[in-house]
Design an enzyme around this catalytic site. Structure first.
Site, PDB file in Angstrom:
ATOM      1  N   ILE A 152      -5.089  -0.207  -2.943  1.00 39.87           N
ATOM      2  CA  ILE A 152      -5.287   1.217  -3.206  1.00 39.87           C
ATOM      3  C   ILE A 152      -6.406   1.736  -2.303  1.00 39.87           C
ATOM      4  O   ILE A 152      -7.511   1.198  -2.309  1.00 39.87           O
ATOM      5  CB  ILE A 152      -5.676   1.446  -4.688  1.00 39.87           C
ATOM      6  CG1 ILE A 152      -4.623   0.840  -5.615  1.00 39.87           C
ATOM      7  CG2 ILE A 152      -5.868   2.931  -4.968  1.00 39.87           C
ATOM      8  CD1 ILE A 152      -5.041   0.836  -7.077  1.00 39.87           C
ATOM      9  N   ASP A 153      -6.104   2.761  -1.537  1.00 39.87           N
ATOM     10  CA  ASP A 153      -7.137   3.424  -0.751  1.00 39.87           C
ATOM     11  C   ASP A 153      -7.660   4.595  -1.575  1.00 39.87           C
ATOM     12  O   ASP A 153      -6.875   5.374  -2.112  1.00 39.87           O
ATOM     13  CB  ASP A 153      -6.554   3.935   0.571  1.00 39.87           C
ATOM     14  CG  ASP A 153      -6.018   2.806   1.428  1.00 39.87           C
ATOM     15  OD1 ASP A 153      -6.617   1.714   1.384  1.00 39.87           O
ATOM     16  OD2 ASP A 153      -5.003   3.006   2.118  1.00 39.87           O
ATOM     17  N   ALA A 154      -8.974   4.709  -1.670  1.00 37.37           N
ATOM     18  CA  ALA A 154      -9.533   5.766  -2.509  1.00 37.37           C
ATOM     19  C   ALA A 154     -10.518   6.612  -1.711  1.00 37.37           C
ATOM     20  O   ALA A 154     -11.274   6.105  -0.888  1.00 37.37           O
ATOM     21  CB  ALA A 154     -10.234   5.162  -3.716  1.00 37.37           C
ATOM     22  N   ASN A 193       0.858  -1.173   0.000  1.00 35.35           N
ATOM     23  CA  ASN A 193       0.000   0.000   0.000  1.00 35.35           C
ATOM     24  C   ASN A 193       0.896   1.225   0.000  1.00 35.35           C
ATOM     25  O   ASN A 193       1.122   1.852  -1.027  1.00 35.35           O
ATOM     26  CB  ASN A 193      -0.924  -0.046   1.234  1.00 35.35           C
ATOM     27  CG  ASN A 193      -1.893   1.096   1.265  1.00 35.35           C
ATOM     28  OD1 ASN A 193      -1.492   2.253   1.249  1.00 35.35           O
ATOM     29  ND2 ASN A 193      -3.171   0.793   1.297  1.00 35.35           N
ATOM     30  N   TYR A 201      -5.683   7.870  -1.982  1.00 34.00           N
ATOM     31  CA  TYR A 201      -5.517   8.513  -0.675  1.00 34.00           C
ATOM     32  C   TYR A 201      -4.281   7.944   0.018  1.00 34.00           C
ATOM     33  O   TYR A 201      -4.075   6.732   0.030  1.00 34.00           O
ATOM     34  CB  TYR A 201      -6.776   8.247   0.155  1.00 34.00           C
ATOM     35  CG  TYR A 201      -6.729   8.775   1.572  1.00 34.00           C
ATOM     36  CD1 TYR A 201      -6.814  10.138   1.829  1.00 34.00           C
ATOM     37  CD2 TYR A 201      -6.637   7.904   2.651  1.00 34.00           C
ATOM     38  CE1 TYR A 201      -6.793  10.620   3.130  1.00 34.00           C
ATOM     39  CE2 TYR A 201      -6.613   8.376   3.967  1.00 34.00           C
ATOM     40  CZ  TYR A 201      -6.690   9.742   4.194  1.00 34.00           C
ATOM     41  OH  TYR A 201      -6.663  10.206   5.482  1.00 34.00           O
TER      42      TYR A 201
END
Lengths: 208, 288
Positions: free
Chosen positions: B129-131, B103, B141
Site C-alpha cells: 500500500i502506498d500512502a 500494488n 495513493y
C-alpha cells in the site's frame, strides 16, 4: 563417494528453482527437477518442496499420478525424502486447511491452523530459533538454536511426539521438523535460510 | 524467538536497479543480480524486488530478470510489478520468487488477492500500500493515476487481509527516498487494523530509524531501499547496531558485534578491552 542422484519433485506448486539453486551451490551436480517416474525411480534422494495451499498441493500430486509412485519409492524402497514447508505438511494424515483433505499419511497427525494469542501475527513469518534433537541427521552441522526462515499459517500436529525432531516457539511450540525413519520434513525453508539452510541440506545428503 | 526482520527493497526500472525519490525521480544503481548477491552475503533477512516499470507499461513481469537476479540469493524473495494473473504468479515461483506483492492489482482487481491466496496460500501474498499524507489524514495513493483514493491505508489493509493477504507492506510516499525516518503515525493504525505481519517502508536513513520503528510500533519487519546500496557492509553494520538494543538475526562472518557506531553508522574505535583481547601474541618490551 559418488555424488547422489537428487530429484526435486516438480508438481507445479513448489519453488523448485530456489531449492535447486541452493543444492547446486553445494556442488551437487546430479540434480534434476522432474515429475517423470523414470527419473524419480532412479533417484537416491528425493526433495518434495511446496509453497501454497494444502488442497492445491494434493490435487497436483494426484493429477500427476505421483502418489502411488512416491508410496512405492519411499515406503517400500525406503528412499530418503525431505519435505519442505507444504511438502512437509503433505506427509501428514490430513489437513484442515479449507476443509479436511487427506495427505500422504506417512507420519500420523493433522495439519492445523495456528490458533494463537492476538499479539502473535499469523502467518508466522520470519527467522525463528529452532531447537532440535541433536541425534537427527538433518541438524548435525547446525549450531544449537540456529535461525531458520518460516512462512506458514498451518502447522503439523504430530500424533507421536517422537516424530517431532525440532520445534520453535511462537506462542505455542510449533513443529519445525519431523522424522520417521527415511522420511524427513521441515516446516521452514532451508533454501531460504542462508548458511543455516545450506548446512541442513549438506547434512541430509551426507547422511545418505 | 521470532526476530524482527530487516528487509531490503530493490527497486528495478527497465531492468536496472534504481534509487527512487518521492516516486518521481530515479537514479541508476546497477544490476539486480549484483545487488541481490551483495545483500545476501551481508546477511539481509528478506528481499523485496519491485519492478516499477512493469505495470506502468502494462507488461508482464520480467521473468528473466527475476530468474537471473535470484540465482545467488538464499533469502526469501518477494517479487512485485506487473502481476495480473495466477499464471504470472506460477511462472514467478518457477523463477525464484517465494512471495508476490500486489500494488496496482490490489486496487484494480482485488479479487486476484483471494485467487492467489487460494492457490498459493495466504503466506505467499503481500499487499503493498502506498500512502500519502493529505489535509484529511493519510490516504491510499494510486501511483499510476497519481491521485489519492478515499480509503485510509488502515481500512485498505483490513480489507486486503479479509481477501486473503498474508502480509501488508506499508510505504510512505512522502518519506520515500527522503532519509527522514519512518512515518510512525502512518504505520501504527495499519498495524492496529490487521492481524497479519506488517512491513514498514519509506524514509530509513540509519540504524536508529530501524530501532525507532521496530520498538515503537507493532511491525514485524522494516524495509529500506536506497541506503543499503551505497555503503559496503551496509546490512551487517546496521544489524549490528540494531542488535545492541533489539533481537535481530546476526549470523554473517563479519558481524561487527564488538564495534561501536556513531549516529551516521560510521565505525568508531573498538573499546580498549576488545583490542586487548584481540592481541594474539604479546611481545614484552625487551630490556637491554
Amino acid at each position: 563417494m559418488k555424488q547422489p542422484n537428487i530429484v526435486i519433485i516438480d508438481y507445479g506448486v513448489g519453488n523448485t528453482y530456489s531449492v535447486g539453486n541452493a543444492i547446486k551451490f553445494l556442488g551437487y551436480k546430479r540434480l534434476s527437477i522432474s515429475d517423470n517416474p523414470k527419473e524419480i525411480e532412479k533417484a537416491d534422494a528425493l526433495i518434495l518442496p511446496g509453497v501454497g495451499a494444502f488442497e492445491e498441493a494434493v490435487k497436483n500430486l494426484k493429477s500427476r499420478n505421483l502418489i502411488p509412485l512416491l508410496n512405492e519409492q519411499v515406503l517400500n524402497r525406503q528412499k530418503p525424502i525431505l519435505g519442505i514447508c507444504v511438502g512437509m505438511q503433505l506427509l501428514a494424515t490430513d489437513s484442515n486447511e479449507k476443509g479436511i483433505h487427506p495427505g500422504l499419511d506417512w507420519i500420523k497427525g493433522r495439519v492445523e491452523k495456528l490458533e494463537l494469542k492476538p499479539e502473535f501475527a499469523v502467518p508466522h513469518v520470519g527467522w525463528n530459533n529452532v531447537s532440535f534433537n541433536e541425534e537427527c541427521p538433518l541438524f548435525t552441522r547446525n549450531e544449537a538454536n540456529a535461525n531458520f526462515y518460516f512462512d506458514h499459517s498451518y502447522y503439523f500436529n504430530c500424533e507421536n511426539p517422537d516424530h517431532v525432531v525440532a520445534h520453535c516457539k511462537y506462542d505455542i511450540e510449533v513443529t519445525a521438523a519431523v522424522q520417521k525413519d527415511n522420511i524427513f520434513g521441515v516446516q521452514f525453508h532451508p533454501e531460504k535460510s542462508q548458511t543455516s539452510g545450506l548446512k541442513l541440506f549438506r547434512s541430509f545428503f551426507n547422511a545418505l | 524467538m521470532l526476530k524482527k526482520r530487516i528487509v531490503a527493497t530493490v527497486v528495478v526500472r527497465n531492468g536496472i536497479v534504481v534509487q527512487s525519490i518521492n516516486f518521481g525521480r530515479y537514479l541508476p544503481v546497477g544490476k539486480p543480480l549484483i545487488a541481490l548477491e551483495f545483500l545476501n552475503s551481508w546477511g539481509i533477512d528478506e528481499i523485496i524486488l519491485l519492478d516499477i516499470s512493469a505495470s506502468k507499461e502494462g507488461q508482464q513481469p520480467d521473468y528473466e530478470m527475476v530468474r537471473s537476479a535470484s540465482a545467488r540469493s538464499y533469502v526469501p524473495l518477494t517479487v512485485g510489478g506487473g502481476i495480473s494473473s495466477v499464471a504470472h504468479i506460477r511462472e514467478l515461483m518457477h523463477c525464484g520468487a517465494d512471495k508476490i506483492s500486489f500494488n496496482q492489482m490490489a486496487l484494480q482487481k482485488p479479487e486476484l488477492i483471494s485467487e492467489a491466496a487460494d492457490v498459493f496460500g495466504n503466506q505467499c501474498v503481500v499487499v503493498s500500500i502506498d500512502a500519502l499524507k493529505t489535509a484529511d489524514g493519510y490516504r491510499v495513493y494510486d501511483y499510476l493515476k497519481k491521485e489519492t483514493l478515499g480509503k485510509t491505508p488502515a481500512e485498505f489493509a483490513a480489507s486486503a487481509e479479509k481477501l486473503g493477504a498474508g502480509e501488508i507492506l506499508i510505504n510512505s510516499v512522502d518519506r520515500d527516498g527522503s532519509y527522514q525516518g519512518y512515518d510512525l503515525d502512518l504505520i501504527k493504525p495499519v498495524c492496529a487494523a490487521v492481524n497479519v505481519p506488517v512491513i514498514a517502508a519509506g524514509g530509513a536513513k540509519n540504524a536508529d530509524d530501524f530501532i525507532e520503528v521496530l520498538s515503537q510500533t507493532e511491525i514485524s519487519a522494516a524495509s529500506a531501499a536506497n541506503f543499503f546500496h551505497f555503503t559496503e557492509h551496509s546490512v551487517n553494520r546496521t544489524k549490528a547496531s540494531i542488535a545492541q538494543q533489539l533481537d535481530v538475526r546476526l549470523e554473517t562472518h563479519a558481524d561487527y558485534k564488538e564495534n561501536q557506531f556513531d549516529k551516521d553508522g560510521r565505525l568508531s574505535k573498538k573499546t580498549d578491552q576488545v583490542l586487548e583481547d584481540m592481541l594474539f601474541v604479546r611481545i614484552e618490551k625487551e630490556e637491554i
